[in-house]
Every structure is written in structure tokens, then in C-alpha cells.
Design a protein around this motif. Sequence first.
Motif, short mmCIF file in Angstrom:
data_model
loop_
_atom_site.label_atom_id
_atom_site.label_comp_id
_atom_site.label_asym_id
_atom_site.label_seq_id
_atom_site.Cartn_x
_atom_site.Cartn_y
_atom_site.Cartn_z
N ALA A 77 0.94 -1.07 0.10
CA ALA A 77 0.03 -0.03 0.03
C ALA A 77 0.93 1.38 0.10
O ALA A 77 0.60 2.09 -0.82
CB ALA A 77 -0.78 0.04 1.06
N GLN A 78 1.86 1.53 0.77
CA GLN A 78 2.53 2.59 1.02
C GLN A 78 3.78 2.63 0.18
O GLN A 78 4.23 3.48 -0.47
CB GLN A 78 3.03 2.68 2.40
N GLN A 79 4.36 1.33 -0.24
CA GLN A 79 5.52 1.20 -1.02
C GLN A 79 5.01 1.48 -2.55
O GLN A 79 6.14 1.95 -3.23
CB GLN A 79 6.06 -0.34 -1.07
N THR A 114 -3.18 14.35 5.75
CA THR A 114 -2.95 12.80 5.74
C THR A 114 -3.99 12.00 5.20
O THR A 114 -4.28 10.79 5.49
CB THR A 114 -2.65 12.31 7.01
N PHE A 115 -4.89 12.68 4.53
CA PHE A 115 -6.13 11.97 4.15
C PHE A 115 -5.80 10.64 3.27
O PHE A 115 -6.56 9.70 3.38
CB PHE A 115 -6.86 13.00 3.21
N CYS A 116 -4.93 10.76 2.45
CA CYS A 116 -4.68 9.67 1.58
C CYS A 116 -3.45 8.47 2.51
O CYS A 116 -3.75 7.51 2.14
CB CYS A 116 -4.02 9.91 0.34
N SER A 117 -2.38 9.23 3.05
CA SER A 117 -1.41 8.21 3.91
C SER A 117 -2.02 7.69 4.83
O SER A 117 -1.32 6.61 5.32
CB SER A 117 -0.20 9.45 3.94
N ARG A 118 -2.97 8.14 5.46
CA ARG A 118 -3.32 7.36 6.80
C ARG A 118 -4.08 6.17 6.35
O ARG A 118 -4.10 5.19 7.13
CB ARG A 118 -4.25 8.46 7.60
N HIS A 168 -3.08 4.06 3.70
CA HIS A 168 -1.87 3.25 3.33
C HIS A 168 -0.70 3.11 4.18
O HIS A 168 -0.07 2.07 4.00
CB HIS A 168 -1.47 4.04 2.03
N THR A 169 -0.66 3.80 5.29
CA THR A 169 0.44 3.36 6.38
C THR A 169 -0.29 4.08 7.55
O THR A 169 0.14 5.08 8.16
CB THR A 169 1.68 4.34 5.98
N PRO A 170 -1.30 3.39 8.08
CA PRO A 170 -1.92 3.83 9.34
C PRO A 170 -0.87 3.88 10.50
O PRO A 170 -0.88 4.92 11.53
CB PRO A 170 -2.93 2.64 9.82
N VAL A 171 0.22 3.10 10.73
CA VAL A 171 1.15 3.06 11.75
C VAL A 171 2.17 4.24 11.52
O VAL A 171 2.52 4.94 12.47
CB VAL A 171 2.02 1.87 11.78
N GLY A 172 2.60 4.34 10.35
CA GLY A 172 3.46 5.71 10.21
C GLY A 172 2.82 6.78 10.39
O GLY A 172 3.43 8.04 11.16
N THR A 173 1.53 7.11 10.20
CA THR A 173 0.53 8.39 10.44
C THR A 173 0.60 8.64 12.07
O THR A 173 0.68 9.50 12.53
CB THR A 173 -0.76 8.29 9.64
N LEU A 181 2.83 7.33 14.23
CA LEU A 181 4.05 7.78 14.39
C LEU A 181 4.42 9.44 14.25
O LEU A 181 5.44 9.68 14.52
CB LEU A 181 5.10 6.50 13.91
N GLY A 182 3.68 9.95 13.35
CA GLY A 182 3.86 11.20 13.22
C GLY A 182 4.52 11.71 12.01
O GLY A 182 4.80 12.71 11.69
N GLU A 183 4.51 10.66 10.97
CA GLU A 183 4.99 10.92 9.64
C GLU A 183 3.79 11.63 8.97
O GLU A 183 2.66 11.12 8.58
CB GLU A 183 5.49 9.74 8.83
N ASN A 184 4.12 12.83 8.24
CA ASN A 184 3.11 13.80 7.72
C ASN A 184 2.97 13.16 6.11
O ASN A 184 3.69 12.02 5.60
CB ASN A 184 3.35 15.02 7.72
N GLU A 185 2.14 13.97 5.43
CA GLU A 185 1.73 13.27 4.07
C GLU A 185 2.64 13.63 3.00
O GLU A 185 2.66 13.08 1.92
CB GLU A 185 0.53 14.21 3.74
N SER A 186 3.54 14.65 3.27
CA SER A 186 4.83 14.98 2.42
C SER A 186 6.04 13.93 2.35
O SER A 186 6.81 14.36 1.76
CB SER A 186 5.17 16.46 2.59
N VAL A 187 6.12 13.22 3.59
CA VAL A 187 7.35 12.46 3.74
C VAL A 187 7.55 11.29 2.65
O VAL A 187 6.58 10.60 2.23
CB VAL A 187 7.33 11.67 4.98
N ARG A 188 8.48 11.37 1.92
CA ARG A 188 8.81 10.71 0.65
C ARG A 188 9.19 9.28 1.66
O ARG A 188 9.66 9.01 2.77
CB ARG A 188 9.97 11.04 -0.08
N ASN A 189 8.79 8.09 0.54
CA ASN A 189 9.42 6.79 1.07
C ASN A 189 10.65 6.54 1.43
O ASN A 189 10.95 5.67 2.37
CB ASN A 189 8.76 5.68 0.05
N VAL A 190 11.52 7.18 0.87
CA VAL A 190 12.99 6.90 1.11
C VAL A 190 13.34 7.47 2.61
O VAL A 190 14.56 7.17 3.12
CB VAL A 190 14.04 7.46 0.06
#
Length: 654
Positions: free
Chosen positions: A191-193, A214-218, A220-225, A227-236
Motif C-alpha cells: 500500500a505505501q510502497q 494525511t487524508f490519503c497516507s493514513r 496506506h500507512t496507518p502506523v506511520g501516520t 508515529l507522526g509521519e506527515n503526508e509529504s514524507v517521501r518513502n526513502v
Amino acid sequence: MDSMLAGCRFRLSRAAAWTALVASVLASGLASATPPPVQPRQMPMNPDYLEVRMLINQKCVGCHRQGSEERADLSTYEALLGGEADGDKMIVPGDAEKSALFTYVDWNVNADEDSDAEDEPTMPLDKHEWLTSGQLELVRRWIDNGALEYVLPEHCNITPLTELDYPSARQCKQCHPKQYREWSRSMHAYAQQSPVFEAFNLSLVQRTSGTIGTFCSRCHTPVGTELGENESVRNVHRSRLSLEGVTCVVCHRRDLGLHKSNGRVSIQKGDINSGCMYGPFESDISGDVNAHKSQRSSYIRTSQFCGECHDVTSPEGVRLEEAFSEWNNSPAAKDGIACHLCHMGPEQGRPIERHHWTLGRAAEVDGVPPEKFPLRRLSDHTFSGPDYSLLPDTEFPRKLDWMYEIDYRNPACLTPYQQKTLEELRRDNRENLEIARTKRYELLRNGAHLCVKAPAVATHRTMDVQVAVQSTTAGHSFPTGFTAERQLWVSVEATDENGRVLFHSGDLDHNHDLRDGHSHEVLTGHAVHDQYLLNFQNKFTIQTQKGSERSVVLSVNRDVRPLNILRPATGISQSFGRPFTFRVAKASLPPLRSIGRKYPIPIPRDSQMCMVRVRLNFRHLPPTLLDHIGTPHLKHQLEVVVIDEKRIAVPIAR
């Protein structure tokens, strides 16, 4: 002259400042393209402990767990410092060389001829899990620096969330290898990859000036959201736990039915031993096998459980995904057929009751006799759907730890161990991808079929061929989900006995797009609009400044409002399922319904036979979408799946 010298000095000093800034960024690792195992945060702790703890959890605790009589307990910090192995202390703070933990995992990782280390480590037993050079240095540094655990200040009464609060799927793998293997090839793990999702999300963030959050990313990465990762964080730059996407705990740490949509789920935090896993089974045998607590949840077997993520409404009130809503009004819902009966059973896309599912044991715990685990009806965690991976087979489903540290694309840089494990990884990944592909085809072909009617003999200048698509899916429309991406269409081609094309519809332009209103060639007049196209793809439709409507590729209205800002809807859009200037024009095939059209095929006077080929095609993404989000390099991987095909030959009467 003085002013010129001053200007030169200014430019030189500014260049020097930029050089220093770039050097500091590179030195700090901010420019690294390697996803960190742990997301860096500002808090007082030993900076290495979180990574060491996650390393032990993922590679060791499956065997070295609490209550194990044969092996040392490594599941907690206290047990780690107090444990022994063959009379040697597991950890000697300040001296890694005297610590059994380090000596057991240390090995000649770089194949150095002058190294005194063993060619193979004692632990872990799985060679794919042997520690990398960076991981060995991490463990050594942590022990040599005192093997400290992080401690919060006395005045801090709020414990910050860390990656240790959510068990990784790799930790679940140690006792649930079957479920992990199935999940790892699923779109939940992808999902997030997904490079398409990442580009799509960043495109919407840019078009909405970041107000989409984080409407989309939450989803695709519920745990990452969390943990505080916002919508603009790149996968790398995301942590590896975040890249697990919809990981095990997202479903199995939910004890309450929130009855919401848009991925607004609550995940219980806690390590593997302090938290409880919720599943479909009645009995809890954790006390008999020294495992984590488990409890039956009746909610996990309901379609509402899936619907919390698979119904999506935008902040403006546009119903972007309606899979659960469609199910709620479907024949399947009336018959009590829930989502998992089609998507987690032995045959994808066909509802099979649980008492017909395969019997097996839900877990395999080292040192515990298999008969300790009762035989149960096991689910398939592949969760087959219309999507598939566009990543290389070295990146998905699995990737080895050492591949994050070395450019594995250059064989000259690899040791014999790395070459062998890379080859084994690719074979295993390809096997898993082939299994996922087979299940995807099975799901799609169980969704619909063609019905074609034509005259026995063509007697006029035009022969009418009637084509209908019959849905065999009782649970929702076909396609469903984010249906503005999905294309299900009919292609018809008629030729005579000499191969001359008499009629065609449903063919593709030079960009491999359908010849509809989204085709760039049609819009620019380089291709003819396909007036007979039967396409079940839903379309985003906007109201223009002239009061007319047109369809767009992305779900952000750029025509009416010059300010590209998403705000809560000002009208009662929830009553209509859309704001007044934006809607989803639904064209998908309803459950168990049949929709078709008539195709007029011209008959030449000099032809004796008309051959008609009709196909029902599916594609999970249109090429024009990849152009719009800046990933055209992925278009060559898009696959058209032929769900059904009919061929007929009609003689032509003179």
C-alpha cells in the motif's frame, strides 16, 4: 573596482555557505535514500537502543521468548542484561567482545581474507537474517557505549510513541510464517510502497497546497501516520515499519468497531507481549505456549470491519470509494455473505463458507509440539484485488537487510553470500508474485463474462452484433474501490476473410489510452473519439465556469476555483454524496446486472465471411493517470487482462 571585489567576495562567501550546508546535510544523513529502521525523533535516549531492540524483536525473540526453557529470554531489556548463554553473560556493558549476544551474531560479513571472524554466525539460523555490516556495528556500538536503555525525564508524564509500540510483521513472521508469506505479497503490504500511490498522494498534496493533510497516507500507512509521519514524507525517508503499509497490527490490534470511514481506525499500542491480538478464533492458548495474548473478535468477521478503510469520502464530500456502501446494498449483504468469504477464502471472488476452508494450524512456535495448536479453518491473507506490484522483484514482496546498505545492482560489489542470497530472494519473490498474479486473474475472471449475439447469416449492408456484459459478482459493482482508476471495457474487432478490418471499438491510441475524453490524442484531434466504447470506468466530473461538465483525471477541481484549497464542504454535500461542482459519474457494472450495447458492423459487397472477436478487458490503471502524476516511466508495466473472449464467424449472403 572596490565594489566589484566586494561583489566577488559576497558570491564566494555565499557559495562557500551553500557548500558547507550541503556537506552538513550529507553528513547528517538527511540526503540518504535508505529508509531508516527507526524514524529519528527528539527525545532523551540512547540513540541506538530502538534499532537494537527492533533488531532483536525481528530476528531473535521468535525463539528466545518469555518462558522458553531451552533458550535465553531476549524479549525485554531486563532479561537481555541478565541473561546468559553457555555460562557467558549475554551482555557485558562496555565490552561487546565479551558479550555472548555479539559473539553469536558476529561473522565475516565482508568476506575479508584477513578477518578473524567466523565465515558464518551462530545466530540467526536463517541465513537471510544474518546481520549486516551496519547492524553489527550498531550492536557493537550500543554495547560498548554501556548498553543503555532510554529513560524519560522525571518531569515527563507523556510517553512518546516509537516503533517499539507496534510489532513489525517480521516479528509476527517468526510464529506465523504462512500468514506472513501471504500478507507479504498482498496489496496491503504494497500500500505505501507503491510508486504510483506515492506520486498520486504528492500530486494531490501539491494541488491542494497541503490542506489535504494525511487524508490519503493514513489509509496506506496507518502506523506511520500514528508515529507522526506527515503526508509529504517521501518513502526513502519513512521508517521501515511505516513502509509495511497495512501491517498485521492494523487489523489485529483493533478491538472496537468504530463504524467510521476514511481509515479512521484506532490501533492499540504495545509490544508483542503487552498487547492483545484480536482474531476470529474462540480459544486462547497463549498460556500453554508462552505466546502473546489473543482474543476472539466478532467484529473482525464483519464487512463493516473492512468498510472502515474501503469507503472513502473526501473533505469536500465526494464519495471517492464506495466498496462497502455498494456491498451494504447488494444481494450478498442480504444473503449474509461478508467480504472475507470472497477475498480470504480458497477461491478468489467466489463466496465459500468457512467450514469448507482449508484446515491447518494458525501458528508454528519453536520448541512447542504442533499438536498444541488446534486445527482451524485458515484464511488466505493474500487479499486478492485488481492491483499488482510495479516494483522490481528485488524490492517486493521482500527485501534483505543488507540490500539497504549496498548497491546490489552491481554484482562486482557483492560477496559470495550476498550474490547467493540475492538470487534466492529473487526466486522467492518471483514465486510469490506469480501466486499473487494467479489469484488476481482468478478474482477478475470470477467477476463477469460476455454474452454475444449475432445473426446466423449477414444479409444486409450492416450486421448488428449485440454484446452484453453479465456481472457474476453479488457483493459490489465491478469495478469497485477507487473506480476512477479502474478500466473495464469491451473491445470489438470485425475482419473479413482477407484480414481487412471492417469495424473496431475499444482499441487503444498510441499512448495505450482508450479513445475517450481522457485521451490526449482525441483531445488534440489526432485520433477519432470512440463513439461505441462500452467502458465501465467511473469518471471524476467537474462543472466548468461555463456551467457545463467535463471529466477529469485527478480528483481536484482546477476549473471552477482558482485557489486549489480543500476545505470542509459549505453545503450539505453529504446528502448528495458530492459538492455541487464535482461528482463521480458512475458507469460501473452493478452486482449481478447485465449491461450491453449494439455494434453496427458494415458489410462490404466483396466479402464472403465476417469474423468478430469480442473481448472483456480490465486494466487497473490508465496510462494517462501516470502522465498526470509524473510517473510515465511505469506505463510499460501496465497489463491488460482479458477476462473473457468470444469469437464468431458469420457467412455473408450474396
